[in-house]
Design a protein around this motif. Structure first.
Motif, PDB file in Angstrom:
ATOM      1  N   SER A  84      -0.273  34.834  10.047  1.00 34.99           N
ATOM      2  CA  SER A  84      -1.879  34.626  10.767  1.00 34.99           C
ATOM      3  C   SER A  84      -1.977  33.337  11.120  1.00 34.99           C
ATOM      4  O   SER A  84      -2.576  32.984  12.283  1.00 34.99           O
ATOM      5  CB  SER A  84      -2.722  35.416  10.130  1.00 34.99           C
ATOM      6  N   HIS A  85      -1.694  32.418  10.166  1.00 39.45           N
ATOM      7  CA  HIS A  85      -2.138  31.234  10.274  1.00 39.45           C
ATOM      8  C   HIS A  85      -1.026  30.170  10.818  1.00 39.45           C
ATOM      9  O   HIS A  85      -1.104  29.739  11.856  1.00 39.45           O
ATOM     10  CB  HIS A  85      -2.299  30.447   8.957  1.00 39.45           C
ATOM     11  N   ASP A  86       0.363  30.334  10.122  1.00 42.35           N
ATOM     12  CA  ASP A  86       1.199  29.306  10.482  1.00 42.35           C
ATOM     13  C   ASP A  86       1.947  29.739  11.680  1.00 42.35           C
ATOM     14  O   ASP A  86       2.375  28.721  12.373  1.00 42.35           O
ATOM     15  CB  ASP A  86       2.117  29.219   9.648  1.00 42.35           C
ATOM     16  N   ARG A 132       0.428  31.156  14.413  1.00 43.64           N
ATOM     17  CA  ARG A 132      -0.392  31.033  15.753  1.00 43.64           C
ATOM     18  C   ARG A 132      -0.477  29.702  16.123  1.00 43.64           C
ATOM     19  O   ARG A 132      -0.904  29.236  17.169  1.00 43.64           O
ATOM     20  CB  ARG A 132      -1.656  31.719  15.478  1.00 43.64           C
ATOM     21  N   GLN A 133      -0.498  28.694  14.996  1.00 44.63           N
ATOM     22  CA  GLN A 133      -0.901  27.318  15.374  1.00 44.63           C
ATOM     23  C   GLN A 133       0.037  26.883  16.166  1.00 44.63           C
ATOM     24  O   GLN A 133      -0.507  26.222  17.356  1.00 44.63           O
ATOM     25  CB  GLN A 133      -1.067  26.782  14.013  1.00 44.63           C
ATOM     26  N   LEU A 188       2.039  28.017  18.406  1.00 45.27           N
ATOM     27  CA  LEU A 188       1.916  28.923  19.665  1.00 45.27           C
ATOM     28  C   LEU A 188       0.804  28.384  20.253  1.00 45.27           C
ATOM     29  O   LEU A 188       0.776  28.110  21.584  1.00 45.27           O
ATOM     30  CB  LEU A 188       1.509  30.567  19.274  1.00 45.27           C
ATOM     31  N   ARG A 189      -0.250  28.174  19.565  1.00 47.29           N
ATOM     32  CA  ARG A 189      -1.240  27.524  20.117  1.00 47.29           C
ATOM     33  C   ARG A 189      -1.335  26.177  20.918  1.00 47.29           C
ATOM     34  O   ARG A 189      -1.582  25.600  22.104  1.00 47.29           O
ATOM     35  CB  ARG A 189      -2.718  27.394  19.381  1.00 47.29           C
ATOM     36  N   ALA A 190      -0.421  25.550  19.991  1.00 52.27           N
ATOM     37  CA  ALA A 190       0.198  24.145  20.415  1.00 52.27           C
ATOM     38  C   ALA A 190       0.839  24.242  21.567  1.00 52.27           C
ATOM     39  O   ALA A 190       0.557  23.567  22.851  1.00 52.27           O
ATOM     40  CB  ALA A 190       0.881  23.210  19.550  1.00 52.27           C
ATOM     41  N   ALA A 196       0.944  26.709  23.912  1.00 49.90           N
ATOM     42  CA  ALA A 196       0.192  27.159  25.247  1.00 49.90           C
ATOM     43  C   ALA A 196      -0.842  25.931  25.665  1.00 49.90           C
ATOM     44  O   ALA A 196      -0.774  25.744  26.807  1.00 49.90           O
ATOM     45  CB  ALA A 196      -0.469  28.372  24.918  1.00 49.90           C
ATOM     46  N   GLY A 197      -1.252  25.432  24.625  1.00 44.18           N
ATOM     47  CA  GLY A 197      -2.221  24.462  24.905  1.00 44.18           C
ATOM     48  C   GLY A 197      -1.693  22.962  25.696  1.00 44.18           C
ATOM     49  O   GLY A 197      -2.170  22.729  26.842  1.00 44.18           O
ATOM     50  N   PHE A 198      -0.688  22.575  25.116  1.00 36.49           N
ATOM     51  CA  PHE A 198       0.080  21.194  25.564  1.00 36.49           C
ATOM     52  C   PHE A 198       0.747  21.519  26.922  1.00 36.49           C
ATOM     53  O   PHE A 198       1.057  20.822  27.886  1.00 36.49           O
ATOM     54  CB  PHE A 198       0.770  20.680  24.431  1.00 36.49           C
ATOM     55  N   GLN A 255      -0.405  23.552  29.052  1.00 38.68           N
ATOM     56  CA  GLN A 255      -1.515  23.600  30.169  1.00 38.68           C
ATOM     57  C   GLN A 255      -1.825  22.193  30.258  1.00 38.68           C
ATOM     58  O   GLN A 255      -2.204  21.831  31.479  1.00 38.68           O
ATOM     59  CB  GLN A 255      -2.651  24.429  29.435  1.00 38.68           C
ATOM     60  N   ARG A 313       3.570  29.515  29.296  1.00 39.47           N
ATOM     61  CA  ARG A 313       2.118  29.762  28.960  1.00 39.47           C
ATOM     62  C   ARG A 313       2.198  31.262  28.751  1.00 39.47           C
ATOM     63  O   ARG A 313       1.575  32.082  27.695  1.00 39.47           O
ATOM     64  CB  ARG A 313       1.430  29.315  29.855  1.00 39.47           C
ATOM     65  N   GLY A 337       1.525  35.736  21.102  1.00 42.20           N
ATOM     66  CA  GLY A 337       0.291  35.770  20.389  1.00 42.20           C
ATOM     67  C   GLY A 337      -0.257  37.467  20.283  1.00 42.20           C
ATOM     68  O   GLY A 337      -0.641  37.572  19.043  1.00 42.20           O
ATOM     69  N   ASP A 358      -2.016  18.714  16.157  1.00 40.60           N
ATOM     70  CA  ASP A 358      -2.104  19.261  17.432  1.00 40.60           C
ATOM     71  C   ASP A 358      -3.408  19.956  17.720  1.00 40.60           C
ATOM     72  O   ASP A 358      -3.860  19.847  19.103  1.00 40.60           O
ATOM     73  CB  ASP A 358      -0.827  20.399  17.697  1.00 40.60           C
ATOM     74  N   ASP A 359      -3.894  20.712  16.911  1.00 46.74           N
ATOM     75  CA  ASP A 359      -5.175  21.340  16.900  1.00 46.74           C
ATOM     76  C   ASP A 359      -6.244  20.193  17.226  1.00 46.74           C
ATOM     77  O   ASP A 359      -7.063  20.383  17.890  1.00 46.74           O
ATOM     78  CB  ASP A 359      -5.267  22.080  15.876  1.00 46.74           C
ATOM     79  N   LEU A 382      -5.928  19.303  20.802  1.00 47.57           N
ATOM     80  CA  LEU A 382      -6.376  20.193  21.760  1.00 47.57           C
ATOM     81  C   LEU A 382      -7.944  20.324  21.554  1.00 47.57           C
ATOM     82  O   LEU A 382      -8.520  20.545  22.575  1.00 47.57           O
ATOM     83  CB  LEU A 382      -5.949  21.529  21.356  1.00 47.57           C
ATOM     84  N   SER A 422      -7.344  30.062  12.355  1.00 47.84           N
ATOM     85  CA  SER A 422      -6.336  31.016  12.989  1.00 47.84           C
ATOM     86  C   SER A 422      -6.598  32.312  12.408  1.00 47.84           C
ATOM     87  O   SER A 422      -5.822  33.282  13.013  1.00 47.84           O
ATOM     88  CB  SER A 422      -5.023  30.434  12.901  1.00 47.84           C
ATOM     89  N   VAL A 425      -5.154  31.957  21.028  1.00 44.91           N
ATOM     90  CA  VAL A 425      -3.989  31.146  21.582  1.00 44.91           C
ATOM     91  C   VAL A 425      -3.881  30.603  22.798  1.00 44.91           C
ATOM     92  O   VAL A 425      -3.528  29.331  22.897  1.00 44.91           O
ATOM     93  CB  VAL A 425      -2.761  32.150  21.337  1.00 44.91           C
ATOM     94  N   PHE A 461      -5.045  28.662  25.838  1.00 47.82           N
ATOM     95  CA  PHE A 461      -5.960  27.343  25.743  1.00 47.82           C
ATOM     96  C   PHE A 461      -7.072  27.448  26.629  1.00 47.82           C
ATOM     97  O   PHE A 461      -7.992  27.014  26.563  1.00 47.82           O
ATOM     98  CB  PHE A 461      -4.851  25.958  26.448  1.00 47.82           C
TER      99      PHE A 461
END
Lengths: 501, 152
Positions: free
Chosen positions: A284-286, A288-289, A291-293, A295-297, A299, A321, A328, B15-16, B19, B95, B118, B120
């Motif tokens: 759940s935590h590790d 996703r993080q 993945l978020r990076a 997707a985010g970066f 973008q 993305r 996710g 990273d977070d 963002l 998360s 997730v 952005f």
């Protein structure tokens, strides 16, 4: 309770109950028999055939009577002048009346009595001599001889009376002694009987008390066992009750041992479960993080350098993305699946009709442009976890909703069916359907990850549904045909068939 | 006025953090953001240490749960246990969607619980809404309101 009494009780307790009961039963019988024997022996004592003292006394009386009769007859013979046999002639040898005197003497064991009898004998001899003298006289009898005889006769009468009085006194004393003796025997008998019966009661009470106490202790052990309390070791002897208590202890030890093993298993399972939870937590935590990076970066990159990139590079960024977003969703579904497996089951009455109607209502609200004909049978009731059944219906109906998206007149039905005598809840649609060759892969969580094009977009929903129904003791059947629709049937063996539905 | 209201971001992942800052700027939230990287640092910042007295309180705490040294739930518990910070708006931003974290956060007095999306765009949208709501719309007790409860 001191050590000695424990030891004593232990010895007594070591006897089997049967022996104890017998002992208690014969406790009063033994002294009673002894007393009877004693009394019988006392009553029957003495050589057989010998007259009793009372009998001798009676015979002595007869002897005295005969003596006086003899004397009277002898006198009568002398005074009437009739030729009579000489005095004492009727007897064979010895002085006349000797036999009677012997009989009389037998009644007097004491010296005083014998002296009286001796005096009687002397008086008799004197009378006999006086009578002899009178008889031998011819002609007129001298007045001296007559008065002599008269005095002798009076002496005989007095002596007989004397002996008779002594005999009566003797007899009275004998009777009193006999009465005393029989009273004593009566007392012994009475007291002995009371003792025997009392002893019997005492022994019985003691046995019953001991038994009751030990049975109560055994019951207490059983009680403590049933309440799972600590059970002390009680020494209850070696008889049946003692053995029962010992077996209870053995049983307790066995149960403790098994409980220990079970506890070990439970601890191991709990540890595994905790690890699983830790795993899903870290997913759940590790997962996703990063993945978020990603997707985010990607973008950020597109926003910052989008104009400098060519078409192909921008498409690649978009793919990155999209893939991240899909991953996710997959992670979310994996977590949901693991939660469905781990969550405790709260069974209660579940109104599936209402649940299904709610889910459809929400789907309509989310997608108001769709026109789907939905039919939910009334009174679909099962026993199970409402939350989990909600998740199951949500997954099935969402799939049905999604896969009828291109069907001109979409139709979804929820109804009860019978399957091999078991209740089935069938969710059917007339949408895209699937190839039965792939039916087995529908429910596999990890096969699904291999991405069979056909199932794309189905997610892990069916695997979740399968887990939920399995936890309720049932299974899920899938039937489909490409282009004609799919039917998923929740088979619930624990439910009554042909109920309200 | 908005610019004066400071945000305390408790986030260990760079990273977070990057963002998040980008999302703030995309959402036109120009409030100063103070960043701390673990639970101990967050508590030191709010409550002060033996050598440094505590500074002025932020308007909003954005708290991650998985943190080095002291985890997020413990940080939240200590914030609520201290009179000076007991009424401080704390939004858990994480998360995790584990029920234990969710229930634990609300039990300990979190003002809000937001899962970091997730995607952005969704992340930016969430950040914008958070900023709008907690920094503009929401009325929190001021420092003057807080003081009578006593400082420790």
């Amino acid at each position: 309770m001191n050590r000695r009494s424990i030891r004593r009780r232990y010895r007594w307790s070591a006897l089997p109950l049967r022996v104890k009961g017998t002992l208690v039963a014969i406790t009063p019988a033994v002294p009673l028999l002894l007393i009877w024997a004693l009394v019988g022996w006392a009553l029957l004592r003495g050589p057989a055939g010998t007259p009793s003292p009372a009998g001798r006394s009676r015979e002595a009386e007869l002897g005295l009577l005969e003596l006086s009769v003899d004397v009277a007859r002898d006198r009568a013979a002398v005074f009437s002048g009739a030729p009579s046999p000489a005095p004492g002639a009727r007897t064979t040898g010895g002085a006349p009346g000797d036999a009677d005197l012997t009989v009389v003497r037998l009644a007097f064991p004491d010296a005083d009595g014998r002296a009286r009898v001796d005096r009687l004998e002397a008086a008799l001899q004197r009378e006999r001599r006086a009578l002899e003298k009178l008889r031998s006289m011819a002609g007129p009898r001298s007045p001296e001889s007559l008065s002599e005889e008269s005095a002798a006769n009076a002496a005989v009468t007095a002596a007989i009376q004397d002996v008779r009085d002594a005999r009566v006194a003797n007899l009275t004393a004998l009777t009193a002694a006999a009465q005393r003796r029989s009273r004593t025997f009566l007392w012994i008998f009475f007291a002995g009987s009371v003792l025997a019966v009392g002893g019997g009661i005492w022994a019985a009470v003691r046995l019953v008390r001991g038994l009751t106490r030990r049975v109560e202790t055994a019951v207490q052990i059983a009680d403590e066992m049933s309440r799972d309390e600590h059970v002390e070791v009680h020494d209850l002897g070696e008889d049946e009750i003692g053995r029962l208590a010992a077996r209870l202890h053995d049983l307790m030890r066995m149960i403790r041992a098994h409980k220990g093993e079970l506890g070990q298993h439970i601890r191991e399972l709990t540890a595994v479960n905790h690890e699983l939870e830790a795993f899903s937590y870290s997913v759940s935590h590790d997962l996703r993080q990063p993945l978020r990076a990603i997707a985010g970066f990607s973008q950020v990159l597109e926003e910052e350098a989008g104009t400098a990139l060519n078409q192909e590079a921008r498409a690649a960024l978009t793919r990155i993305r999209t893939a991240a977003a899909r991953m996710g969703v997959l992670i979310d579904e994996l977590l949901k699946l693991s939660r469905v497996t781990r969550a405790p089951l709260h069974r209660q009455d579940v109104d599936l009709t209402r649940l299904a109607t709610d889910v459809i209502e929400r789907l309509r609200q989310a997608d108001p442009t769709r026109n789907v004909e939905v039919s939910v049978a009334p009174n679909l009731r099962v026993t199970g976890d409402p939350g989990l059944f909600h998740v199951a219906l949500e997954n099935l109906l969402s799939n049905a909703w999604k896969f009828t998206g291109r069907t001109p007149s979409a139709r979804i039905t929820v109804r009860a069916v019978a399957h091999d005598g078991q209740l089935g809840i069938a969710v059917a649609d007339n949408g895209a359907g699937f190839d039965m060759a792939h039916a087995k892969m529908l429910f596999g969580a990890f096969q699904r990850l291999l991405t069979v094009q056909e199932f794309d977009g189905m997610g892990l929903g069916l695997a979740t549904v399968q887990r939920i129904i399995r936890r309720h003791g049932g299974h899920v059947l899938a039937h489909g045909e490409v282009g004609r629709g799919a039917t998923f049937t929740l088979v619930l063996p624990d439910e009554p068939v042909g109920g309200p539905a | 006025m908005i610019a004066e209201r400071r945000i305390l971001l408790v986030e260990d992942n760079p990273d977070d953090e990057a963002l998040m800052l980008r999302a703030f700027s995309r959402s036109r939230i120009q409030n100063p953001v103070h960043i701390v990287r673990d639970g101990q640092e967050a508590l030191d910042h709010l409550h002060g240490t033996a050598s440094t007295p505590p500074g002025p309180l932020p308007a909003l705490v954005l708290l991650d749960l998985k943190l080095p040294r002291i985890d997020g739930l413990e940080v939240l518990r200590r914030i609520r246990a201290t009179p000076r910070t007991a009424l401080l708006p704390v939004v858990v931003l994480t998360s995790s969607d584990e029920e234990g974290d969710l229930v634990g956060s609300y039990t300990l007095g979190a003002n809000s619980y937001v899962r970091k999306p997730v995607d952005f765009d969704a992340f930016v949208a969430a950040t914008r809404q958070l900023g709008l709501y907690w920094l503009l719309l929401n009325v929190a007790p001021t420092a003057a309101d807080r003081r009578p409860t006593g400082a420790c």
